[in-house]
Design an enzyme around this catalytic site. Structure first.
Site, short mmCIF file in Angstrom:
data_model
loop_
_atom_site.label_atom_id
_atom_site.label_comp_id
_atom_site.label_asym_id
_atom_site.label_seq_id
_atom_site.Cartn_x
_atom_site.Cartn_y
_atom_site.Cartn_z
CB SER A 40 -0.93 0.01 1.21
OG SER A 40 -0.18 0.14 2.41
CG HIS A 41 0.74 6.11 -0.92
ND1 HIS A 41 0.73 7.00 0.14
CD2 HIS A 41 1.43 6.72 -1.91
CE1 HIS A 41 1.39 8.10 -0.21
NE2 HIS A 41 1.82 7.96 -1.44
#
Length: 383
Positions: A339-340
């Site tokens: 994920s970011h």
């Protein structure tokens, strides 16, 4: 025309599918080469957070990180008279001097497609919130800016000669794909954000015809329902659907979904209302940090984050990047290893725990500890 407007939306959907595929594959490759780069630096006590891999020699035209641009604007604001700064704090965008406003407009032209959620075009982007963006700039202190990093050539000099050729090759691939990742992410966010402009125009026309109460109501309709109301007319069904779905969303706001759902039947549960002092999630960036928990739900809360705070967020994407230079650790309610939140936290060298159920219920402003090895978050007085 109405038909041409819907045809453009269909074209945008086709482009969006392709860009979404690229936006999955490219970060995977960037993460893989980043891991190899970390392995090359680790024996010499260096991390990706210590070394300037990406921006070395990069001009502003190719720098997709909003942080340096925000830093320059913050310096301009800090140089204003005290009365001008007070007016900006009170009146926002309208109080900005003309010359500085032109620069802020340029920033919004470039980064205005960022929003609290790059995957939800019902959320207003930065360009529609100039007052909030200006206050974010004005509150941005030197502490919020990322620490100076070691020049890549300087870091290379600590390595033995025999190791440098392989490291240079990995460095080239890592920087290339990190840049590709940022370009793809920004382009995907920009393209996806175009849906908002098109659908709000559809909503504006339907509102003029009395089919909807406001343009934003289109966000509660499926594309087929919207197409039918737009082209075939409407007998009040669209307005009824909007009312029903608004009510449904309110009713399920506090429900917690299962981690895994098989089939169409599942049982949600109401979120815990009792006092919780520890939370568990997936550790995605190693380290421990003790600091003040700062619960942030969107850009309107950005100016509340202080240096070293534990950033508690529902999720993040490229629009949240300005916060990571200041955070001491990150706790996200959703997300995974790629994920970011996880990727950026690793690059900044700060602990990160994601998929933390109930994270947004962590009390704001209290001392807490994040354990990026075991995936634990605890209030400091309960350790």
């Amino acid at each position: 025309s109405d038909v041409e407007l819907l045809a453009d939306i269909d074209d945008l959907r086709r482009i969006g599918v392709r860009s979404a595929e690229i936006n999955v594959v490219t970060p995977l490759l960037a993460n893989a080469y980043g891991a190899l780069m970390r392995a090359q630096l680790r024996p010499y006590g260096l991390t990706l957070a210590d070394v300037d891999l990406l921006t070395e020699g990069m001009d502003d035209d190719h720098n997709l990180d909003p942080n340096p641009h925000l830093d320059r604007l913050a310096e301009r604001v800090a140089a204003l008279d005290e009365s001008e700064r007070e007016a900006i704090g009170r009146d926002g965008y309208e109080a900005v001097p003309d010359d500085l406003r032109a620069e802020i407009d340029g920033f919004l032209d470039r980064f205005g497609h960022f929003s609290d959620s790059g995957n939800d075009f019902s959320v207003a982007p930065w360009r529609e919130m100039p007052d909030t963006v200006v206050r974010m700039i004005a509150s941005r202190s030197a502490a919020m800016r990322a620490a100076d990093r070691v020049h890549w050539r300087t870091a290379e000099m600590v390595m033995p000669l025999w190791r440098r050729p392989l490291t240079r090759m990995i460095h080239a691939r890592a920087t290339t794909f990190m840049q590709y990742r940022d370009e793809v992410s920004s382009l995907y966010t920009y393209g996806y954000g175009q849906f908002r402009r098109y659908f709000l125009e559809v909503g504006r026309r339907l509102t003029e015809r009395g089919v909807l109460t406001s343009p934003e109501d289109v966000m509660y309709l499926t594309i087929d329902e919207l197409r039918s109301a737009f082209l075939d007319g409407d007998d009040g069904a669209a307005m009824d659907l909007v009312a029903v779905r608004r009510r449904e969303i309110d009713e399920v706001a506090d429900l917690v979904m299962p981690d895994i759902i098989f089939g169409d039947d599942f049982v949600a549960r109401v979120g815990d209302e009792g006092e919780t002092t520890t939370w568990k999630g997936t550790p995605t960036s190693r380290g421990t940090h003790r600091g003040t928990a700062r619960v942030v739900r969107g850009i309107a809360d950005f100016d509340r984050v202080e240096d070293g705070d534990i950033l508690v967020i529902p999720f993040s994407d490229v629009g949240w990047t300005p916060l990571f230079g200041r955070a001491g650790a990150v706790v996200a309610e959703s997300g995974g290893m790629l994920s970011h939140s996880s990727i950026v936290a690793r690059e900044y060298g700060i602990p990160c725990v994601v998929s933390v159920e109930g994270a947004m219920g962590i009390p704001d402003g209290v001392p807490a500890v994040v354990d990026g090895y075991r995936g634990l978050v605890a209030l400091e007085d309960r350790i």
